[in-house]
Write a protein that holds these residues in place. Sequence first.
Motif, PDB file in Angstrom:
ATOM      1  N   GLY A 102       0.724  -1.101  -0.077  1.00 56.19           N
ATOM      2  CA  GLY A 102      -0.098   0.224   0.430  1.00 56.19           C
ATOM      3  C   GLY A 102       1.201   0.922   0.054  1.00 56.19           C
ATOM      4  O   GLY A 102       0.310   2.406   0.527  1.00 56.19           O
TER       5      GLY A 102
ATOM      6  N   LEU B  52     -10.457   4.326  -7.293  1.00 58.54           N
ATOM      7  CA  LEU B  52     -10.629   2.501  -7.066  1.00 58.54           C
ATOM      8  C   LEU B  52      -9.106   2.883  -6.212  1.00 58.54           C
ATOM      9  O   LEU B  52      -9.771   2.392  -5.107  1.00 58.54           O
ATOM     10  CB  LEU B  52     -10.013   1.432  -7.807  1.00 58.54           C
ATOM     11  CG  LEU B  52     -10.129  -0.255  -7.162  1.00 58.54           C
ATOM     12  CD1 LEU B  52     -11.188  -0.551  -6.073  1.00 58.54           C
ATOM     13  CD2 LEU B  52      -9.546  -1.225  -8.671  1.00 58.54           C
ATOM     14  N   SER B  53      -7.992   3.567  -6.634  1.00 61.39           N
ATOM     15  CA  SER B  53      -7.042   3.302  -6.154  1.00 61.39           C
ATOM     16  C   SER B  53      -7.633   4.352  -4.220  1.00 61.39           C
ATOM     17  O   SER B  53      -6.451   4.029  -3.742  1.00 61.39           O
ATOM     18  CB  SER B  53      -6.186   3.911  -6.587  1.00 61.39           C
ATOM     19  OG  SER B  53      -6.207   5.071  -7.314  1.00 61.39           O
TER      20      SER B  53
ATOM     21  N   GLU C  93     -10.419   5.150  -3.211  1.00 64.06           N
ATOM     22  CA  GLU C  93     -11.019   4.147  -2.406  1.00 64.06           C
ATOM     23  C   GLU C  93     -10.365   3.523  -1.470  1.00 64.06           C
ATOM     24  O   GLU C  93     -10.890   2.817  -0.366  1.00 64.06           O
ATOM     25  CB  GLU C  93     -12.234   3.078  -3.053  1.00 64.06           C
ATOM     26  CG  GLU C  93     -13.759   3.331  -2.847  1.00 64.06           C
ATOM     27  CD  GLU C  93     -14.429   2.172  -3.568  1.00 64.06           C
ATOM     28  OE1 GLU C  93     -14.624   3.352  -4.726  1.00 64.06           O
ATOM     29  OE2 GLU C  93     -14.776   1.403  -4.127  1.00 64.06           O
ATOM     30  N   ILE C  94      -9.922   2.448  -1.640  1.00 60.94           N
ATOM     31  CA  ILE C  94      -8.937   1.066  -1.388  1.00 60.94           C
ATOM     32  C   ILE C  94      -7.898   2.021   0.066  1.00 60.94           C
ATOM     33  O   ILE C  94      -8.107   1.529   1.271  1.00 60.94           O
ATOM     34  CB  ILE C  94      -7.880   0.719  -1.478  1.00 60.94           C
ATOM     35  CG1 ILE C  94      -8.501  -0.738  -2.965  1.00 60.94           C
ATOM     36  CG2 ILE C  94      -7.041   0.140  -1.357  1.00 60.94           C
ATOM     37  CD1 ILE C  94      -7.477  -0.868  -3.646  1.00 60.94           C
ATOM     38  N   LYS C  95      -7.241   3.132   0.355  1.00 60.07           N
ATOM     39  CA  LYS C  95      -7.239   3.846   0.972  1.00 60.07           C
ATOM     40  C   LYS C  95      -7.091   4.815   2.220  1.00 60.07           C
ATOM     41  O   LYS C  95      -6.843   5.281   2.994  1.00 60.07           O
ATOM     42  CB  LYS C  95      -5.925   4.748   0.381  1.00 60.07           C
ATOM     43  CG  LYS C  95      -4.353   4.098  -0.200  1.00 60.07           C
ATOM     44  CD  LYS C  95      -3.750   3.444   1.037  1.00 60.07           C
ATOM     45  CE  LYS C  95      -2.161   3.438   1.183  1.00 60.07           C
ATOM     46  NZ  LYS C  95      -2.196   2.742   2.306  1.00 60.07           N
TER      47      LYS C  95
END
Lengths: 253, 284
Positions: B103, B126-127, B129-131
């Motif tokens: 990450g 998405l990138s 969102e994940i973080k």
Amino acid sequence: MRSSWKQIWPPIVAVVFFLAVWQLAVSFFDIEKWILPSPRDIGHEFAGNPAGIWDHTLATLKLTLIGFPIGTGVGLLVALLLHLMPWAKRAFYPLLILSQNVPSIALGPLLVIWFGFGLLPKMVLITLVCFFPVAVAAMGGLAQSDRVMLNYMKMAGASKWQIFTKLELPHSLPAIFSGVKISATYAVMGAVVAEWIGADKGIGYYMQLQKSAYRTDRMFVAIVIVVLLSLVLFAIIALLEKWLVRWKPRRNP
Amino acid sequence: MSQLTHTPPHEPVKSEIRTSAAGLHGLPPALEVSAVSKTFTQRRNSTPVLNNVSLKVEQQQFVTILGPSGCGKSTLFHIIGGLEQPDSGTVSMNGEIVTGQRGEISYMPQQPALFPWRTIEDNVLLSQEIKGAARDGSREEARQWLGKVGLAGFERAYPHMLSGGMQQRAAFLRALLAPQELMLLDEPFSALDALTRSEMQRWLLELWEENRRSVLFITHNIEEALLLSNRIYVFSGRPGQVLHTVDVPFPRPRREEIADTPEFLALKRQLSQWMREEQAKSRV
């Protein structure tokens, strides 16, 4: 519209042809009504609410609509648990397959002995027939996530839960739906078998009554209704799939 | 996730880096790989994949790894991305040791790997969102970017409706809009046809010169490397190690025309020769 019509007419013609042959054969060979009623007789019987069949249909429908979601839910839950715990998958997967080798018709009386004549044994029976296709399909789908996407998720720092909800679950939706469609048809069958074994209403119970009275025409009415119920349930699931998996390219890769 | 404990030597300085272009020299490099080795062992066979690899990506530099296929480039990326542990050596970012941590980077894989059930807009987000880094303006920003990279009107389309080049641009945007500063681009254009490829190179060059992120880029295309990079590390065949380090002298902003200058051609010849030697060696 035109293309869907093209797909629909061959089976319709086939069914009409089959019914016509049946009708002709019955009148030509002069077959007794209690052995094989003609489609016309069945249609006639169907129209006249024979012995309160609609009440029985309603009971079966109710049973199906309670049992099917429970069975599907249990199937998804089993798949999820076994997916998250690979060692459990190794241990229980053979047992799952074994559970499907036990005929439900043999299991029914046992369930009645253990749980009585109420709703519970019927739910257990429907769940047992429904959960398996869903569980197997879902496990297959969950295990086949795309490697590149999985690597992407991991490098981006996604948690296990994020990987599950954002990648594995949506990825396995098409597979899950093929399982759910099968178990939708199983659910109606399961409900009828359950009623057959111990109930005071429902199509299964109705069939037993009519069988004792040699009302073959009414047996056929019941069969038609079971088929229709399965078809409708199947169609609803298929529509739901079409909406939820709308991202998938039309033609199959 | 990671079992490694790390000791941050000082406070992260990430936020300053993006805003201030000045005073970069005082800052630790965006990425420093020191003496990383990795050997894969399968039954009795052990294959050394990376041998004592050290490289550096200074802040806001475009650095390229150029090497023959099978030089352990992907393994190196997996190590930097935290998917695998090196046998020895460390990875640090902005002066902090982050070996084996996930990450920390923004990654663009070889295949676009867009998620087919997400619209282009949602894929690009998405990138973040994940973080958990999505802000109120994120979606608006993503839409603006999609317009800038020629994907206007495709915000709500699903990936399969886009051409290969368009998918690759969306995947690049997903990496660009990621909250992580360092971008890892793994042969992003290798699956494209020649024409689309050179178009994408030009596009990336312009985009990068405007936005100046720290980039580590993998390719085996020499011209692509020369056109885009500040520095090129030439890798040997397996086990991968750094053979040569080339600082590319062309001033920025660069145009494609530099490919016709004698300096460019000389460098290209030199690099081709090194690559040929490596290919020949790995065949023996």
